[in-house]
Design an enzyme around this catalytic site. Sequence first.
Site, PDB file in Angstrom:
ATOM      1  N   LYS A  52       0.842  -1.208   0.000  1.00 43.66           N
ATOM      2  CA  LYS A  52       0.000   0.000   0.000  1.00 43.66           C
ATOM      3  C   LYS A  52       0.873   1.252   0.000  1.00 43.66           C
ATOM      4  O   LYS A  52       0.582   2.239  -0.681  1.00 43.66           O
ATOM      5  CB  LYS A  52      -0.957  -0.018   1.203  1.00 43.66           C
ATOM      6  CG  LYS A  52      -2.072  -1.050   1.054  1.00 43.66           C
ATOM      7  CD  LYS A  52      -2.887  -1.268   2.328  1.00 43.66           C
ATOM      8  CE  LYS A  52      -3.841  -2.452   2.150  1.00 43.66           C
ATOM      9  NZ  LYS A  52      -4.699  -2.722   3.302  1.00 43.66           N
ATOM     10  N   GLN A  96      -4.713  -1.830   9.564  1.00 44.60           N
ATOM     11  CA  GLN A  96      -4.675  -3.140   8.913  1.00 44.60           C
ATOM     12  C   GLN A  96      -5.279  -4.214   9.829  1.00 44.60           C
ATOM     13  O   GLN A  96      -4.917  -4.305  11.012  1.00 44.60           O
ATOM     14  CB  GLN A  96      -3.224  -3.495   8.532  1.00 44.60           C
ATOM     15  CG  GLN A  96      -3.072  -4.757   7.706  1.00 44.60           C
ATOM     16  CD  GLN A  96      -3.680  -4.664   6.298  1.00 44.60           C
ATOM     17  OE1 GLN A  96      -3.849  -3.582   5.747  1.00 44.60           O
ATOM     18  NE2 GLN A  96      -4.022  -5.787   5.727  1.00 44.60           N
ATOM     19  N   ASP A 119     -11.033   2.835   4.111  1.00 46.24           N
ATOM     20  CA  ASP A 119     -11.365   1.412   3.980  1.00 46.24           C
ATOM     21  C   ASP A 119     -12.881   1.216   3.850  1.00 46.24           C
ATOM     22  O   ASP A 119     -13.330   0.124   3.487  1.00 46.24           O
ATOM     23  CB  ASP A 119     -10.919   0.654   5.244  1.00 46.24           C
ATOM     24  CG  ASP A 119      -9.618  -0.117   5.050  1.00 46.24           C
ATOM     25  OD1 ASP A 119      -9.356  -0.551   3.918  1.00 46.24           O
ATOM     26  OD2 ASP A 119      -8.888  -0.271   6.045  1.00 46.24           O
TER      27      ASP A 119
END
Length: 291
Positions: A52, A96, A119
């Site tokens: 990422k 994460q 997200d």
Amino acid sequence: MQILDGIKLAKEIKQEIKEAVEAAVKEGKRKPHLAAVLVGNDGASQTYVNNKIKDCQQVGFESSLVKLPNTVSQTELLEVIQKLNTQENLDGFIVQLPLPAQIDQEEIIEAINPKRDVDGFHPTNFGKMALDMSTFLPATPFGILEMLDRYNIPTRGKHAVIIGRSRIVGRPMSILMGRKDFPGNSTVTLTHSNTENLSYYTNHADIVITALGVPGFLTADMVKEGAVVIDVGITRVDDDSEKGYKLVGDVDFENVKQKASWITPVPGGVGPMTRAMLLKNTLLAYKNNTK
Ligand code: GUN
């Protein structure tokens, strides 16, 4: 059978994002900025987060990585999130998943500023998604929609069968495929670990989307001739290579490809699209912030 090529599409999308950043910078604006929080040292999570950060560099975004030990407490993690919620010149951030057992994941997700939740995991954003309101869509389902869109795969009136009901993939995917939109307008069946006679549903599917994490689960006898098969599974299986593992999807690719009209490979299918969509969400957050 034709391949849904996630590497090629993601490259195109990243190029579009890069050009948008260059245009904004030319106008004298700052660059978009994404931060990632990584807790512990799970190998797969480390790889995902490193990728990422690499993606951000490729498209000209600023990026920050906040690394925390596996032993971090709920309070410490909440403090980090509070800082990221208000940090200047930051557009979005991700935490994460999965998180260690001592952490209450839902409380962490709820603590994220929904305007920075690139997200799309916060209940506010999840609710907006379910109500067809403009918001950040979770990156994997968003990437699958983008793939169906760019390859012009018909979805209206089709029977889409989703395998797996996770908060990250299966559940949002089932909502998005049923929305009154393209891609969408499908008749959706959401199957999961308690579904009886799963192959009945998959055999009646025009589109199968598997997000289970069980290598080779979807076999050719479970798939209808001409189906579109999307494989979200990505499991590390030990082998003799230099890395010591290979990535394997949920689909028995070699056999299922003989029946499918379109199919995603693993690796090189959904994975690169997920990464590209996180960048797209960050660009959206940036545009909202710099209007
Ligand atoms: N773990 C697996 N996929 C994801 C994702 O899309 N976002 C975050 N934050 N964690 C993940």
